[in-house]
Design a protein around this motif. Sequence first.
Motif, short mmCIF file in Angstrom:
data_model
loop_
_atom_site.label_atom_id
_atom_site.label_comp_id
_atom_site.label_asym_id
_atom_site.label_seq_id
_atom_site.Cartn_x
_atom_site.Cartn_y
_atom_site.Cartn_z
N GLU A 128 0.83 -1.20 0.00
CA GLU A 128 0.00 0.00 0.00
C GLU A 128 0.88 1.26 0.00
O GLU A 128 0.56 2.25 -0.67
CB GLU A 128 -0.95 -0.02 1.20
CG GLU A 128 -1.88 1.17 1.30
CD GLU A 128 -2.73 1.45 0.06
OE1 GLU A 128 -2.83 0.58 -0.82
OE2 GLU A 128 -3.26 2.56 -0.05
N LEU A 129 2.01 1.20 0.71
CA LEU A 129 2.98 2.30 0.61
C LEU A 129 3.39 2.47 -0.85
O LEU A 129 3.47 3.60 -1.37
CB LEU A 129 4.22 1.98 1.48
CG LEU A 129 5.43 2.89 1.29
CD1 LEU A 129 5.16 4.27 1.88
CD2 LEU A 129 6.69 2.29 1.94
N GLY A 130 3.62 1.33 -1.53
CA GLY A 130 3.99 1.38 -2.94
C GLY A 130 2.90 2.02 -3.79
O GLY A 130 3.16 2.86 -4.65
N MET A 131 1.65 1.63 -3.53
CA MET A 131 0.52 2.16 -4.30
C MET A 131 0.45 3.68 -4.13
O MET A 131 0.23 4.42 -5.11
CB MET A 131 -0.77 1.51 -3.78
CG MET A 131 -1.90 1.53 -4.74
SD MET A 131 -1.61 0.48 -6.17
CE MET A 131 -1.96 1.65 -7.43
N LYS A 132 0.67 4.16 -2.92
CA LYS A 132 0.61 5.61 -2.67
C LYS A 132 1.75 6.32 -3.38
O LYS A 132 1.59 7.43 -3.90
CB LYS A 132 0.66 5.90 -1.17
CG LYS A 132 -0.61 5.43 -0.45
CD LYS A 132 -0.82 6.15 0.86
CE LYS A 132 -2.16 5.80 1.49
NZ LYS A 132 -2.04 4.72 2.49
N LEU A 133 2.93 5.66 -3.40
CA LEU A 133 4.05 6.27 -4.13
C LEU A 133 3.76 6.33 -5.63
O LEU A 133 4.08 7.32 -6.29
CB LEU A 133 5.34 5.49 -3.87
CG LEU A 133 5.96 5.66 -2.48
CD1 LEU A 133 7.08 4.65 -2.25
CD2 LEU A 133 6.48 7.07 -2.28
N GLU A 159 0.90 6.73 -6.92
CA GLU A 159 -0.10 7.77 -7.16
C GLU A 159 0.54 9.16 -7.25
O GLU A 159 0.01 10.05 -7.91
CB GLU A 159 -1.17 7.72 -6.06
CG GLU A 159 -2.10 6.52 -6.26
CD GLU A 159 -3.05 6.26 -5.11
OE1 GLU A 159 -2.73 6.64 -3.96
OE2 GLU A 159 -4.12 5.66 -5.35
N GLY A 160 1.69 9.35 -6.59
CA GLY A 160 2.34 10.65 -6.66
C GLY A 160 3.61 10.66 -7.49
O GLY A 160 4.34 11.65 -7.53
N ALA A 166 5.10 8.62 -16.44
CA ALA A 166 5.28 7.17 -16.39
C ALA A 166 4.00 6.45 -16.83
O ALA A 166 3.91 5.24 -16.71
CB ALA A 166 5.69 6.72 -14.99
N MET A 167 3.04 7.20 -17.34
CA MET A 167 1.78 6.64 -17.82
C MET A 167 1.11 5.75 -16.79
O MET A 167 0.58 4.68 -17.10
CB MET A 167 2.01 5.88 -19.15
CG MET A 167 2.41 6.83 -20.26
SD MET A 167 3.10 6.04 -21.72
CE MET A 167 1.69 5.23 -22.40
N VAL A 168 1.16 6.20 -15.53
CA VAL A 168 0.47 5.47 -14.46
C VAL A 168 -1.03 5.59 -14.71
O VAL A 168 -1.55 6.69 -14.86
CB VAL A 168 0.82 6.04 -13.07
CG1 VAL A 168 -0.01 5.37 -11.99
CG2 VAL A 168 2.31 5.88 -12.80
N SER A 169 -1.69 4.46 -14.81
CA SER A 169 -3.11 4.46 -15.14
C SER A 169 -3.85 3.56 -14.14
O SER A 169 -3.71 2.34 -14.17
CB SER A 169 -3.28 3.92 -16.57
OG SER A 169 -4.61 3.51 -16.77
N THR A 181 8.39 -1.40 -7.29
CA THR A 181 9.56 -0.57 -7.60
C THR A 181 9.73 0.63 -6.66
O THR A 181 10.77 0.77 -6.01
CB THR A 181 9.52 -0.11 -9.07
OG1 THR A 181 9.48 -1.27 -9.90
CG2 THR A 181 10.71 0.74 -9.44
N PRO A 182 8.72 1.53 -6.53
CA PRO A 182 8.95 2.70 -5.68
C PRO A 182 9.14 2.33 -4.21
O PRO A 182 10.05 2.85 -3.55
CB PRO A 182 7.67 3.53 -5.86
CG PRO A 182 7.00 3.00 -7.08
CD PRO A 182 7.39 1.57 -7.18
#
Lengths: 416, 93
Positions: free
Chosen positions: A93-98, A100-101, A110-113, A370-371
């Motif tokens: 979840e920390l990764g998911m938040k990273l 998102e920003g 980075a074409m985060v979709s 990754t993040p």
Amino acid sequence: MKFSGLQLLKNALNGQSGWAPHWRKASPKDSYDVVIIGGGGHGLATAYYLAKEFGIRDVAVIEKGWIGSGNAGRNTTILRSNYMLAGNIPFYELGMKLWEGLEQDLNYNAMVSQRGILNLCHTDAQRDAFVRRGTAMRLNGVDAELLDREAVVKMVPFLDFDNARFPIQGGLLQRRGGTARHDAVVWGYARAADARGVDIVENCEVTGIRQENGRIAGVETAKGFIRAKRVAISVAGNSSRVAAFAGLRLPMESHVLQAFVSESLKPLLDCVVTFGAGHFYISQSDKGSLVFGGDLDPFPSYAQRGSLAVFSDVAENAIAMMPLLGRLRILRNWGGIMDMSMDGSPIIDKTPIDGLYFNGGWCYGGFKATPAAGLCLAHLIAKEESHPAAAAYRLDRFATGRVIDEKGVGPSPNLH
Amino acid sequence: MLIKCPYCGPRDLAEFSVAGEAKERPKFVADFDSPQAQTLFVDAVYFRDNPAGLHKEHWFHAAGCQAWLVVTRDTQTHAFVNVELTRDEERLS
């Protein structure tokens, strides 16, 4: 140079002549504070967060090929944090938040979709398991929705809902999950790390790890010896080989996972879908190709190509879930080497050698991490203690019994 | 990918399941709670050499003769160097 709408406009008018390389082609210095072995997403993210969050800028990332040539370019680009176990949820979840920003943070597209990831269920037992997983996710502040059959029909009407053997009963949906462009992620991290003074050394294979008096001294490379106070290994797929340079034996096997890309289609699939009756996952890239994959080949491998048996298994899964794929041509197929750990969960930890740190064992899940993996490894290097979100990813957990076995299959790496 | 089963001849990969690294059983230590026994146990169950090159592993001919095999295979090329029955292997040791 900062990317902006104004820059785009300016370069549209001047024949795209204003762009510069995104990072320097650095030659290695004689010594560094921190050397990171492996210029994939994880290694570059580690260097970036070391510089940005912890003020450590005397850093080199040593990569045997060129940036983007390794597993960073072989994955199927899925982002998600739909985990169940206590050791895993906070990390992902920390990764998911990273994620998102990420684009604002790196100033890079980075074409985060966040198009959503839908896991299908086909039996009552599977739905019960999804209720449990979804509840665990929501208790930890992750979004999860249980969909009934009608809701799934509305999202993806072309699936085979009335298959006699595995009718689709519903699904677990994480709307914040999705995809990103994997090349752009490594390019973005490389550019941002380089801007903060990190040396990115490409085409420089590490051939040995030197120790002096039980402490790390540096790394032997194709471009000579590089002295370093601290060294981190972040080399997905080759972890056992690089760790062996330091005399370490790891709880993992290397396996090959195949991925497939079809010819381009008009927009068809606007989320990631995973099959519950077999092992199959699919999404559509922004170019229009369908990107999909399934099981590992069953045997350990470093060969970066899989067998026809798994190819046909993936094809059977595809047709069983989404019959319209039967008319589609596959354009490309490749294999990437995964570090399959013994409990299916990763390791971010110190090693028995002073000053040597290890990040690996990501199994299928390295790209989405990754993040967060970069941030947690940077935290470990800078502060000598685990990031709270990665505190369970210890190297000694197999000896202490604290394994994190999300799938519950035990030490059978080919089943995780 | 064809595996030469000693009983059945060349058979397709889909008939087999792979059970991982084949190595000697850990030395027997009577006191199972001793640190030495625990180290041997953890090492045998969880840790692997994971070589890039020749690798000895256990295969099971699940959809065939149900024999357990010891396969020597190159993990870099997928070439099968040797396939023998587990019992032959044990007889030698």
